[in-house]
Motif scaffolding. Structure first.
Motif, PDB file in Angstrom:
ATOM      1  N   LYS A  96      -4.425   2.538   7.603  1.00  0.00           N
ATOM      2  CA  LYS A  96      -5.641   3.253   8.016  1.00  0.00           C
ATOM      3  C   LYS A  96      -5.207   4.545   8.670  1.00  0.00           C
ATOM      4  CE  LYS A  96      -9.027   0.331   7.205  1.00  0.00           C
ATOM      5  NZ  LYS A  96     -10.062   0.615   6.267  1.00  0.00           N
ATOM      6  N   VAL A 101      -0.500   1.152  10.595  1.00  0.00           N
ATOM      7  CA  VAL A 101       0.041   0.351   9.500  1.00  0.00           C
ATOM      8  C   VAL A 101       0.164  -1.105   9.935  1.00  0.00           C
ATOM      9  CG1 VAL A 101       2.053  -0.008   8.007  1.00  0.00           C
ATOM     10  CG2 VAL A 101       1.368   2.317   8.640  1.00  0.00           C
ATOM     11  N   GLN A 102      -0.263  -1.994   9.090  1.00  0.00           N
ATOM     12  CA  GLN A 102       0.016  -3.416   9.243  1.00  0.00           C
ATOM     13  C   GLN A 102       0.903  -3.795   8.073  1.00  0.00           C
ATOM     14  OE1 GLN A 102      -4.091  -4.590   9.029  1.00  0.00           O
ATOM     15  NE2 GLN A 102      -4.118  -5.142  11.202  1.00  0.00           N
ATOM     16  N   ARG A 158       5.207 -10.341  10.563  1.00  0.00           N
ATOM     17  CA  ARG A 158       4.011  -9.494  10.527  1.00  0.00           C
ATOM     18  C   ARG A 158       4.049  -8.527  11.706  1.00  0.00           C
ATOM     19  NH1 ARG A 158       1.242 -14.551  10.364  1.00  0.00           N
ATOM     20  NH2 ARG A 158       1.675 -15.389   8.316  1.00  0.00           N
ATOM     21  N   LYS A 201       0.844  -1.191   0.000  1.00  0.00           N
ATOM     22  CA  LYS A 201       0.000   0.000   0.000  1.00  0.00           C
ATOM     23  C   LYS A 201       0.881   1.243   0.000  1.00  0.00           C
ATOM     24  CE  LYS A 201      -4.114  -1.856   0.502  1.00  0.00           C
ATOM     25  NZ  LYS A 201      -5.274  -1.570  -0.275  1.00  0.00           N
ATOM     26  N   PRO A 234       4.233  -1.550   4.260  1.00  0.00           N
ATOM     27  CA  PRO A 234       2.790  -1.551   4.509  1.00  0.00           C
ATOM     28  C   PRO A 234       2.007  -2.507   3.604  1.00  0.00           C
ATOM     29  CG  PRO A 234       3.605   0.687   4.266  1.00  0.00           C
ATOM     30  CD  PRO A 234       4.715  -0.234   3.843  1.00  0.00           C
ATOM     31  N   LYS A 235       1.142  -3.282   4.227  1.00  0.00           N
ATOM     32  CA  LYS A 235       0.170  -4.111   3.500  1.00  0.00           C
ATOM     33  C   LYS A 235      -1.231  -3.554   3.698  1.00  0.00           C
ATOM     34  CE  LYS A 235       3.302  -6.958   2.138  1.00  0.00           C
ATOM     35  NZ  LYS A 235       3.790  -6.836   0.791  1.00  0.00           N
ATOM     36  N   ASN A 236      -1.434  -2.817   4.806  1.00  0.00           N
ATOM     37  CA  ASN A 236      -2.706  -2.182   5.103  1.00  0.00           C
ATOM     38  C   ASN A 236      -2.402  -0.877   5.844  1.00  0.00           C
ATOM     39  OD1 ASN A 236      -5.489  -1.852   5.340  1.00  0.00           O
ATOM     40  ND2 ASN A 236      -5.526  -2.874   7.319  1.00  0.00           N
TER      41      ASN A 236
END
Length: 132
Positions: A127, A79-80, A61, A2, A123-125
């Motif tokens: 918000k 951030v994930q 992770r 992302k 980042p994979k996700n």
């Protein structure tokens, strides 16, 4: 991967403390860290003898949150992602120079390659909220 928005980048660059979350044996571990945002990644300095580093070796992770809490005006980027360990080489030297320039604690207690690693969170996700 992302991508951060311009508002997220501006917010991330305005602060220097975050909370990173890792896990071992399904047990969460959260701690405050110094960080930098660089080329759509979050860079964190750590030590080899930390729970965070041990957790990342077993499970890359990671989640990290940068926020300002002010009642009614909370701002944050969460951030994930997947974490890479950077211990030496060109990328290590680049991260170290950036940390050295930004943080007085690095200038007071310098280190070299293979003495303490950086964590590069990809980042994979993402918000965010409250960013105007």
């Amino acid at each position: 991967m992302k991508e951060f928005t311009k508002k997220e980048i501006s917010f991330l660059e305005s602060l220097e403390e975050a909370r990173i979350a890792t896990a071992h044996d399904n047990i969460p571990h959260v701690k405050p860290v110094s960080y930098l945002q660089h080329e759509n990644s979050i860079i964190v300095a750590t030590d080899y003898n930390t729970r965070t580093f041990e957790n990342i070796k077993l499970n890359p992770r990671t989640a990290i949150v940068v926020d300002i809490y002010k009642s009614g005006e909370h701002k944050a980027v969460s951030v994930q992602g997947i974490t890479e360990i950077v211990e030496n080489g060109t990328e290590f030297k680049k991260f170290y120079t950036m940390f050295y320039e930004k943080f007085e604690w690095v200038r007071k207690e310098p280190w070299g390659e293979n003495e303490a690693p950086f964590l590069k969170i990809i980042p994979k996700n993402i918000k965010s909220w409250g960013l105007i």
